[in-house]
Design a protein around this motif. Structure first.
Motif, PDB file in Angstrom:
ATOM      1  N   GLN A 180       0.847  -1.182   0.000  1.00  0.00           N
ATOM      2  CA  GLN A 180       0.000   0.000   0.000  1.00  0.00           C
ATOM      3  C   GLN A 180       0.887   1.238   0.000  1.00  0.00           C
ATOM      4  OE1 GLN A 180      -2.298   0.052   3.615  1.00  0.00           O
ATOM      5  NE2 GLN A 180      -0.533   0.467   4.899  1.00  0.00           N
ATOM      6  N   GLU A 182       1.296   4.999   1.611  1.00  0.00           N
ATOM      7  CA  GLU A 182       0.825   5.750   2.767  1.00  0.00           C
ATOM      8  C   GLU A 182       1.599   7.052   2.908  1.00  0.00           C
ATOM      9  OE1 GLU A 182       1.481   2.928   5.897  1.00  0.00           O
ATOM     10  OE2 GLU A 182       3.577   3.527   6.173  1.00  0.00           O
ATOM     11  N   LEU A 219      -4.913  10.441  -0.687  1.00  0.00           N
ATOM     12  CA  LEU A 219      -4.813   9.745   0.594  1.00  0.00           C
ATOM     13  C   LEU A 219      -5.539  10.495   1.701  1.00  0.00           C
ATOM     14  CD1 LEU A 219      -1.075   8.569   0.506  1.00  0.00           C
ATOM     15  CD2 LEU A 219      -3.122   7.262  -0.076  1.00  0.00           C
ATOM     16  N   ARG A 224      -9.177   5.459   5.584  1.00  0.00           N
ATOM     17  CA  ARG A 224      -7.980   5.085   6.322  1.00  0.00           C
ATOM     18  C   ARG A 224      -7.021   6.255   6.301  1.00  0.00           C
ATOM     19  NH1 ARG A 224      -6.358  -1.009   4.388  1.00  0.00           N
ATOM     20  NH2 ARG A 224      -8.361  -2.000   4.804  1.00  0.00           N
ATOM     21  N   GLY A 226      -4.153   8.126   5.601  1.00  0.00           N
ATOM     22  CA  GLY A 226      -2.883   8.158   4.899  1.00  0.00           C
ATOM     23  C   GLY A 226      -2.474   6.892   4.215  1.00  0.00           C
ATOM     24  N   SER A 227      -3.420   5.988   3.864  1.00  0.00           N
ATOM     25  CA  SER A 227      -2.998   4.765   3.205  1.00  0.00           C
ATOM     26  C   SER A 227      -3.954   4.398   2.092  1.00  0.00           C
ATOM     27  CB  SER A 227      -2.920   3.610   4.209  1.00  0.00           C
ATOM     28  OG  SER A 227      -4.196   3.338   4.737  1.00  0.00           O
ATOM     29  N   THR A 233      -2.122  -1.287   7.927  1.00  0.00           N
ATOM     30  CA  THR A 233      -0.894  -0.603   8.307  1.00  0.00           C
ATOM     31  C   THR A 233      -0.254  -1.323   9.477  1.00  0.00           C
ATOM     32  OG1 THR A 233      -1.806   1.489   7.589  1.00  0.00           O
ATOM     33  CG2 THR A 233       0.060   1.581   9.096  1.00  0.00           C
TER      34      THR A 233
END
Length: 234
Positions: A180, A182, A219, A224, A226-227, A233
């Motif tokens: 992912q 982030e 993002l 979520r 920042g991902s 995470t």
């Protein structure tokens, strides 16, 4: 460079045929020297981008001819403190605030290890991917593209000085189940750093061409923090 700034998602869709959610040009920090055995096991690919081509070299030489102007700019920079004394108190306060913000951003980047190229484990997924980075393409930049189910990296197959967008092809893909993207600094500091985190917890840093790129903004809109992707995470 043939880039269409501010519309890279459309570029990814039209030129690569990808249903992109967002995209941004990026690069990676300098790759440190890996253990020889691990490098050889990863096909011993290049750890640096290719040298600039003659056309690009001519451009660099042309810049060198402008050195008198550079000297003038250096002199102006040396006079910055003196000039600041002539500013109003409001302007001086603003300048101090900007310096503090820049220092706080630098510290935040270091605190999240975003000033490091990767987590340091050459045997993990991120380290192995990094060893093959320039084997995918010798161009220094990548168009990082996020889709619903994968991360895509596109670039010209070899280094070019012009028309990088027109010559780019997909050079690597990572399923969303395996990695992912982030933004560890989301909501705290605007920055040009992002992290590709793999399912095994390893990660590598990418540096976008601009702060708050299309990907940063994307993002920020996700539920979520920042991902992107389906990997939790770690």
């Amino acid at each position: 460079m043939g880039r269409r700034r501010g519309n890279l998602t459309t570029v990814a869709r039209s030129r690569l045929g990808i249903q992109a959610e967002c995209a941004a040009w990026c690069r990676i920090p300098k790759i440190p020297k890996p253990p020889r055995t691990l490098h050889s096991a990863a096909d011993g690919g290049p750890l640096r981008p290719a040298l600039i081509r003659p056309l690009g070299a001519l451009g660099v030489a042309g810049v060198a001819l402008l050195w008198p102007f550079v000297a003038v700019l250096a002199l102006l920079a040396a006079l910055e403190d003196w000039a600041e004394q002539l500013l109003s108190s409001k302007d001086r306060a603003k300048a101090r605030a900007q310096r503090r913000e820049a220092e706080e951003q630098r510290r935040a980047i270091a605190a999240q290890a975003l000033d490091q190229p990767f987590d340091g484990d050459w045997t993990a997924a991120a380290g192995q991917f990094l060893l093959r980075w320039y084997g995918h393409s010798s161009h220094p930049k990548r168009l990082l593209v996020l889709t619903e189910n994968r991360i895509v990296l596109a670039a010209p197959p070899s280094r070019v000085s012009i028309r990088q967008t027109e010559r780019m092809v997909v050079v690597a893909e990572i399923p969303a189940s395996e990695a992912q993207v982030e933004d560890p600094l989301i909501g705290a500091h605007p920055s040009d750093r992002l992290r590709i985190r793999f399912a095994d917890g390893s990660w590598l840093t990418v540096i976008t061409e601009e702060e708050r790129s299309e990907i940063h903004k994307h993002l920020m809109r996700l539920p979520r923090l920042g991902s992107s992707g389906d990997v939790d995470t770690l």
